[in-house]
Each structure stands twice: as C-alpha cells, then as structure tokens.
Design a protein around this motif. Structure first.
Motif, PDB file in Angstrom:
ATOM      1  N   LYS A  66       0.829  -1.195   0.000  1.00 29.00           N
ATOM      2  CA  LYS A  66       0.000   0.000   0.000  1.00 29.00           C
ATOM      3  C   LYS A  66       0.873   1.259   0.000  1.00 29.00           C
ATOM      4  N   PRO A  67       0.347   2.352  -0.529  1.00 28.72           N
ATOM      5  CA  PRO A  67       1.136   3.594  -0.643  1.00 28.72           C
ATOM      6  C   PRO A  67       1.811   4.008   0.656  1.00 28.72           C
ATOM      7  N   MET A  68       1.037   4.061   1.715  1.00 26.15           N
ATOM      8  CA  MET A  68       1.586   4.551   2.980  1.00 26.15           C
ATOM      9  C   MET A  68       2.689   3.639   3.501  1.00 26.15           C
ATOM     10  N   GLU A  69       2.496   2.325   3.333  1.00 24.29           N
ATOM     11  CA  GLU A  69       3.530   1.373   3.742  1.00 24.29           C
ATOM     12  C   GLU A  69       4.798   1.590   2.935  1.00 24.29           C
ATOM     13  N   THR A  70       4.604   1.777   1.654  1.00 26.09           N
ATOM     14  CA  THR A  70       5.736   1.964   0.755  1.00 26.09           C
ATOM     15  C   THR A  70       6.597   3.148   1.190  1.00 26.09           C
ATOM     16  N   VAL A  71       5.935   4.269   1.401  1.00 29.50           N
ATOM     17  CA  VAL A  71       6.669   5.469   1.780  1.00 29.50           C
ATOM     18  C   VAL A  71       7.343   5.301   3.140  1.00 29.50           C
ATOM     19  N   SER A  72       6.624   4.748   4.086  1.00 29.56           N
ATOM     20  CA  SER A  72       7.183   4.579   5.422  1.00 29.56           C
ATOM     21  C   SER A  72       8.410   3.676   5.390  1.00 29.56           C
ATOM     22  N   VAL A 125      -0.192   4.860  -8.265  1.00 29.52           N
ATOM     23  CA  VAL A 125      -1.035   5.449  -7.213  1.00 29.52           C
ATOM     24  C   VAL A 125      -1.701   6.700  -7.762  1.00 29.52           C
ATOM     25  N   PRO A 126      -3.014   6.801  -7.659  1.00 33.44           N
ATOM     26  CA  PRO A 126      -3.718   7.959  -8.235  1.00 33.44           C
ATOM     27  C   PRO A 126      -3.377   9.259  -7.517  1.00 33.44           C
ATOM     28  N   ASP A 127      -3.847  10.347  -8.094  1.00 34.28           N
ATOM     29  CA  ASP A 127      -3.234  11.623  -7.726  1.00 34.28           C
ATOM     30  C   ASP A 127      -3.527  12.216  -6.350  1.00 34.28           C
ATOM     31  N   PRO A 128      -4.699  12.280  -5.867  1.00 31.02           N
ATOM     32  CA  PRO A 128      -4.763  12.942  -4.546  1.00 31.02           C
ATOM     33  C   PRO A 128      -4.094  12.087  -3.469  1.00 31.02           C
ATOM     34  N   VAL A 129      -4.176  10.780  -3.627  1.00 30.87           N
ATOM     35  CA  VAL A 129      -3.584   9.881  -2.640  1.00 30.87           C
ATOM     36  C   VAL A 129      -2.062   9.959  -2.652  1.00 30.87           C
ATOM     37  N   ALA A 130      -1.511  10.013  -3.841  1.00 35.28           N
ATOM     38  CA  ALA A 130      -0.046  10.035  -3.959  1.00 35.28           C
ATOM     39  C   ALA A 130       0.536  11.222  -3.196  1.00 35.28           C
ATOM     40  N   GLY A 131      -0.003  12.390  -3.454  1.00 40.36           N
ATOM     41  CA  GLY A 131       0.504  13.586  -2.788  1.00 40.36           C
ATOM     42  C   GLY A 131       0.340  13.521  -1.287  1.00 40.36           C
TER      43      GLY A 131
ATOM     44  N   ARG B 169     -10.974  14.488   4.211  1.00 45.73           N
ATOM     45  CA  ARG B 169     -11.778  13.611   5.050  1.00 45.73           C
ATOM     46  C   ARG B 169     -12.017  12.259   4.389  1.00 45.73           C
ATOM     47  N   SER B 170     -12.444  12.315   3.135  1.00 48.78           N
ATOM     48  CA  SER B 170     -12.765  11.055   2.470  1.00 48.78           C
ATOM     49  C   SER B 170     -11.501  10.215   2.290  1.00 48.78           C
ATOM     50  N   LEU B 171     -10.360  10.888   2.129  1.00 44.43           N
ATOM     51  CA  LEU B 171      -9.110  10.146   1.976  1.00 44.43           C
ATOM     52  C   LEU B 171      -8.740   9.415   3.259  1.00 44.43           C
ATOM     53  N   THR B 172      -8.735  10.133   4.359  1.00 45.69           N
ATOM     54  CA  THR B 172      -8.334   9.507   5.620  1.00 45.69           C
ATOM     55  C   THR B 172      -9.378   8.516   6.098  1.00 45.69           C
ATOM     56  N   ALA B 173     -10.627   8.756   5.736  1.00 42.46           N
ATOM     57  CA  ALA B 173     -11.681   7.823   6.129  1.00 42.46           C
ATOM     58  C   ALA B 173     -11.463   6.479   5.449  1.00 42.46           C
ATOM     59  N   GLY B 174     -11.065   6.527   4.196  1.00 38.69           N
ATOM     60  CA  GLY B 174     -10.857   5.305   3.435  1.00 38.69           C
ATOM     61  C   GLY B 174      -9.708   4.460   3.967  1.00 38.69           C
TER      62      GLY B 174
END
Lengths: 175, 175
Positions: A66-72, A125-131, B169-174
């Motif tokens: 997952k994105p967050m795992e990857t970055v961490s 990874v799509p755009d709002p999530v990536a940033g 919000r929707s990002l962190t909720a997911g």
DNA sequence: TATCGTGATGACAGTAACTGACATCAATGG
DNA sequence: CCATTGATGTCAGTTACTGTCATCACGATA
C-alpha cells in the motif's frame, strides 16, 4: 565540508564568513562557491543522495504494498545514510538557531515530498492519494528524526520512524 | 509596496534590484530596507495580519468545537483578508518562479502552523493532536488556496477551503 | 618524449543585498 | 518658541555571490 560545520558550531552560522570556511579548508573562497551553491547548502550536502535513496526504495518496493507502507518503509531505510547520531545532533542545533537555514530545510523536505509523490504516481497510485501519502511520509520522517535526535532516545532511527507512524495511525483512526 | 510587486511581475524577482523598487516608490534604498527585512519579505507583507486573524479565530471559537473544525473554520475566515483574486494570482506566479521565495513561503506556513498549534494547546487540546490538527489545517489552507487561484474555479475562497477539507476527510476515512 | 586537451583551482574585479552611524527635517506637544 | 520624536536621506562599509581569464597538474595520444 567538515570545516564549515566546525565553524558554524563554534561561532554560529551568521558569524562565519565564506572566507573563514575556505581558509580553514585550505582553498579559495571562489572554490568554496564552486562546490556549494551558497553558504547554507553546505549543511544539506547529503540531501541529493537521501532523495535518490528514497525514490529508489519506493520504485523497488513490491507492487502489492500500500502507498503509505511503501513510503514509510522507504523512510525507515534512510537509517543507513544517517549513521552518526552526534553529527546529526550538532547539525540540527545549527539549523534550529537560524531562520535562513530552517527555510532551506523546509524547501528540501518539500522537494523530497514532491519527488516521492511523483514516484508513487509512477507506481500507479492515483493523484490525490499520492501527494497525501508522500507528504504524510515526510512528516513521519521529520517527527521520527526529531525523536531520534532527542534526549532520552536509545532507539534506532528505524524504530523512531515506526513509532511516529504508529502515533499518526492511532490519531487518524480516532477521528 | 505596490511598486515592488509591479517590478517583480514585469521583469522577474532576481532581475529587480532593491534600488529599482525604491526608485519607483520614490524613496531611498535605505528606507526600503527599513520597511522590509529583505527583498523577499515584500511579498509576505500581510502574513502577520493573517496569522493574527487565524489565532484570534481559534481563540474565539466555542469550546465545544472539535480541533479540526476549529482550525478549518479559522482558515475559512481568512477569506476576508484575501479580497483580490487577481492580485493573489500574480503574487503566486512570482513566488512559483523563484526558489528563494518558495523557501520563504514555506517558512511562513510552518510558522503559522506552529502558532496555530500553540493556540489549540491553550484551548486545552493535548499535544500530539494539537500539532497534527494545526499542520493539517495549514495543508487544507494551502490546497484550498491553490484551487481558488486556479483556472476554472468560480467558487469563493471559503468554498475552496471546505472542498479541500472534504477531500481530505474522504481520503483519511478510506484508510 | 612532446604536446594537447581537460578539469580543478587561483586571482581579480565587479554587483547587489544588507547594516550601522549620523545628519536632517517636519510634525507635535508643552 | 522650543524640545522631542519619528521618518527619511546620506554615506561608508561588509559580505555573499558571479563572470572571466590565467595557471597548472595529469592523462591520452601522436
């Protein structure tokens, strides 16, 4: 240069002239400015390597992660580049004492976050999530680093990073 | 000064000397530096007011309000200080074109986040949450501002802020 | 060996961002 | 009418940085 760090620590950043540094290093002022774009840049010498490392780590991580795992995980890996804790402490003290240096550090972090976001996008990874993941990852790095630098912290850098991430998790989970 | 903005926009920030600005404003270079700590600071003239406003808004918000709501509402309120969208656009373009100016902006944002965190703490918000809420609030402000500045955005600034917050919000909720 | 790049450094002059010290001068209050 | 004060001008000085050219060591090649 080691000469610069010594002088910054001894007499402060502003009180140290480029000429001072060059003299102690046994070169000319002109030569100093050939190696470093400006006086501040000396303290951020490894920044390029660090960014390359993080980017490579992101690119090399398994696609299932997952994105967050990857970055961490990438941030944890930086531990290898941050061997000398005492040096990091001294450096941090110099930066904390000067607004101009804080500006530069902020810029480096922002640049790192931008590059990490781009690396994530290239992994699909799509755009709002990536940033968001990139920026959050850098925040975790910063907080972990501060812990590692701090007084009563016998932990390794990687442990500090994991700890910071856990704290963040519990915070956002509660919301 | 308006003179400075004009010149920065006309010929670029680096190409504009302090002497140029002073001349157009009809004062001496020395006088210019009495009003602004340095050449960059001109572009961040309102930053102090903005911070005061945000701090006051946080302090004045009802005690029942949650931290994140408090900060977001304060950021929305900044709309009153940002009347002229065209001016903001020009200013943003100048900053985007110069790394030194980006550094300064980053510093202002970081300072704002620090102050907002402190204001939250004084309202009784405990420590890890206060810092996180403040930093997130500033992020929302930044993203909202960019949207407001952007091309096809007929919305008001306050609406842009709310939109950014919703996305977050929707990002962190997911997760 | 001679010579010919080439890359790193020095030497030097120049620009522009700031700073400190002092002079001036106008408005303001007594 | 004078003293104080605050804003500005003047001027000299420091320092960060840049452009340009000379020098010089060193490795490749004829």
């Amino acid at each position: 240069m080691k000469s610069a760090m010594e002088l910054y620590a001894e007499q402060g950043f502003e009180q140290t002239t480029a000429s001072d540094i060059a003299e102690r290093a046994g070169v000319t002022e002109r030569t100093f400015f050939r190696y470093f774009a400006d006086k501040r840049e000396v303290l951020f010498f490894g920044a390029g390597d660090l960014q390359d490392f993080v980017l490579a780590a992101i690119a090399a991580s398994p696609a299932t992660m997952k994105p967050m795992e990857t970055v961490s995980a990438a941030m944890e890996g930086v531990a290898d580049l941050l061997a000398d804790r005492e040096f990091s402490r001294r450096r941090a003290a110099v930066i904390a004492a000067n607004p101009g240096l804080q500006e530069r550090e902020l810029l480096k972090m922002a640049t790192l976050a931008g590059a990490a976001a781009e690396a994530l996008r290239e992994r699909g990874v799509p755009d709002p999530v990536a940033g968001l993941a990139a920026e959050t990852g850098v925040t975790v790095f910063r907080i972990g680093f501060e812990t590692w630098i701090g007084e009563g912290a016998p932990e390794s850098f990687a442990e500090c990073i994991r700890e910071a991430l856990d704290q963040l998790r519990s915070l956002t989970a509660g919301a």
